[in-house]
Design a protein around this motif. Structure first.
Motif, mmCIF file in Angstrom:
data_model
loop_
_atom_site.group_PDB
_atom_site.id
_atom_site.type_symbol
_atom_site.label_atom_id
_atom_site.label_comp_id
_atom_site.label_asym_id
_atom_site.label_seq_id
_atom_site.Cartn_x
_atom_site.Cartn_y
_atom_site.Cartn_z
ATOM 1 N N LEU A 91 0.780 -1.277 -0.075
ATOM 2 C CA LEU A 91 -0.238 -0.038 0.029
ATOM 3 C C LEU A 91 0.821 1.219 0.035
ATOM 4 N N ALA A 92 2.142 1.213 0.891
ATOM 5 C CA ALA A 92 3.067 2.622 0.602
ATOM 6 C C ALA A 92 3.420 2.704 -0.770
ATOM 7 N N THR A 93 3.750 1.543 -1.259
ATOM 8 C CA THR A 93 4.214 1.774 -2.797
ATOM 9 C C THR A 93 3.183 2.166 -3.697
ATOM 10 N N LEU A 94 1.901 1.698 -3.721
ATOM 11 C CA LEU A 94 0.907 2.104 -4.269
ATOM 12 C C LEU A 94 0.427 3.567 -4.015
ATOM 13 N N LEU A 95 0.808 4.188 -2.845
ATOM 14 C CA LEU A 95 0.417 5.440 -2.518
ATOM 15 C C LEU A 95 1.459 6.175 -3.183
ATOM 16 N N SER A 96 2.757 6.042 -3.546
ATOM 17 C CA SER A 96 3.448 6.847 -4.168
ATOM 18 C C SER A 96 3.305 6.938 -5.703
ATOM 19 N N MET A 97 2.626 5.756 -6.165
ATOM 20 C CA MET A 97 2.901 5.683 -7.752
ATOM 21 C C MET A 97 1.986 6.970 -8.451
ATOM 22 N N ASP A 98 1.074 7.333 -8.032
ATOM 23 C CA ASP A 98 0.259 8.697 -8.862
ATOM 24 C C ASP A 98 1.320 9.716 -9.213
ATOM 25 N N ALA A 99 2.258 9.914 -8.181
ATOM 26 C CA ALA A 99 3.194 10.942 -8.664
ATOM 27 C C ALA A 99 4.229 10.817 -9.642
ATOM 28 N N LEU A 102 -8.177 4.727 -9.443
ATOM 29 C CA LEU A 102 -8.071 3.948 -10.825
ATOM 30 C C LEU A 102 -6.757 3.306 -10.850
ATOM 31 N N ILE A 103 -5.618 3.798 -10.280
ATOM 32 C CA ILE A 103 -4.586 3.007 -10.404
ATOM 33 C C ILE A 103 -4.624 1.719 -9.637
ATOM 34 N N SER A 104 -5.116 2.026 -8.550
ATOM 35 C CA SER A 104 -5.390 0.908 -7.323
ATOM 36 C C SER A 104 -6.240 -0.114 -8.088
ATOM 37 N N LEU A 105 -7.452 0.188 -8.664
ATOM 38 C CA LEU A 105 -8.345 -0.984 -9.368
ATOM 39 C C LEU A 105 -7.314 -1.677 -10.506
#
Length: 237
Positions: free
Chosen positions: A76-84, A176-179
């Motif tokens: 989840l921490a990795t996913l949190l930073s992906m949008d940027a 959307l990235i998460s999905l």
């Protein structure tokens, strides 16, 4: 003796120079945006701190759940930073310039993802033993935790970058990235947490590490090309 320059060698040198220059730029930008650098690490630490308060502080119970909790927190921490990852480049126009460059786009993409992993995945791996101690993970599980994170977090960054590239043109692409990428994260999560469980119980963990390595090799071979294609689609649409 020929003094001409081999075009193939020039292309290789240019690709290497592009890779190094892109990584250097990403490191500089990351250190200038300290909040983006610290947010995944703070989130990672908060999960391990709050989880015992939400379930039970009993050491035996936490020790059983520690492998899964650490791996879910890292995911989840990795996913949190992906949008940027590509957002700032898209907003200032440098992403369009990168797409128009004659250099291979997948080289620059791989450099950006590598820098992202160094700033997040590698940092999370270094922090993981602290969280494991807080969750009473036995010392026997530490090698499996570190090795599984070293093999698994690069795959998380590569796969997550595909989702970030597909949603870079959207104003709110985080959900959307998460999905898009969470279903692809499941095998890494399963094999990573299973490797830690095997290390704790004294079972051989080489098979789980081999599977994580195979997933990483597959992601290294295919993800940069997929990210480059996704960026072209997002920018042209």
């Amino acid at each position: 003796m020929s003094t001409g320059t081999n075009p193939e060698n020039m292309q290789k040198v240019s690709a290497l120079a592009l890779f190094m220059a892109t990584m250097r730029r990403e490191f500089l930008l990351s250190f200038r945006r300290k909040s983006d650098l610290a947010n995944p690490l703070i989130f990672f630490l908060m999960v391990a701190t709050l989880f015992p308060l939400g379930v039970s502080p009993e050491p035996g119970f936490l020790a059983q759940l520690a492998p899964g909790v650490v791996w879910v927190a890292a995911l989840l921490a990795t996913l949190l930073s992906m949008d940027a990852l590509f957002r700032s480049d898209y907003e200032d126009g440098s992403l369009e310039q990168l797409l128009l460059s004659p250099q291979p786009l997948f080289v620059a993409v791989l450099a950006k993802v590598s820098a992202h992993w160094c700033m997040t995945g590698l940092a999370l791996t270094v922090m993981a033993p602290l969280l494991a101690v807080m969750l009473f993970l036995p010392a026997e599980g530490m090698p499996g935790l570190m090795l599984s994170l070293l093999l698994g977090t690069p795959t998380l960054s590569l796969v997550g970058a595909i989702g970030a590239a597909l949603t870079v043109g959207l104003k709110k692409g985080g959900v959307l990235i998460s999905l898009l990428v969470l279903p692809l994260y499941i095998p890494v999560l399963i094999f990573g947490s299973s490797a830690v469980q095997a290390a704790v119980t004294g079972l051989p963990l080489g098979g789980y590490l081999a599977l994580l390595g195979a997933l990483l090799a597959l992601a290294l071979a295919l993800a940069p090309l997929a990210i480059a294609a996704a960026l072209r689609i997002s920018i042209s649409s």
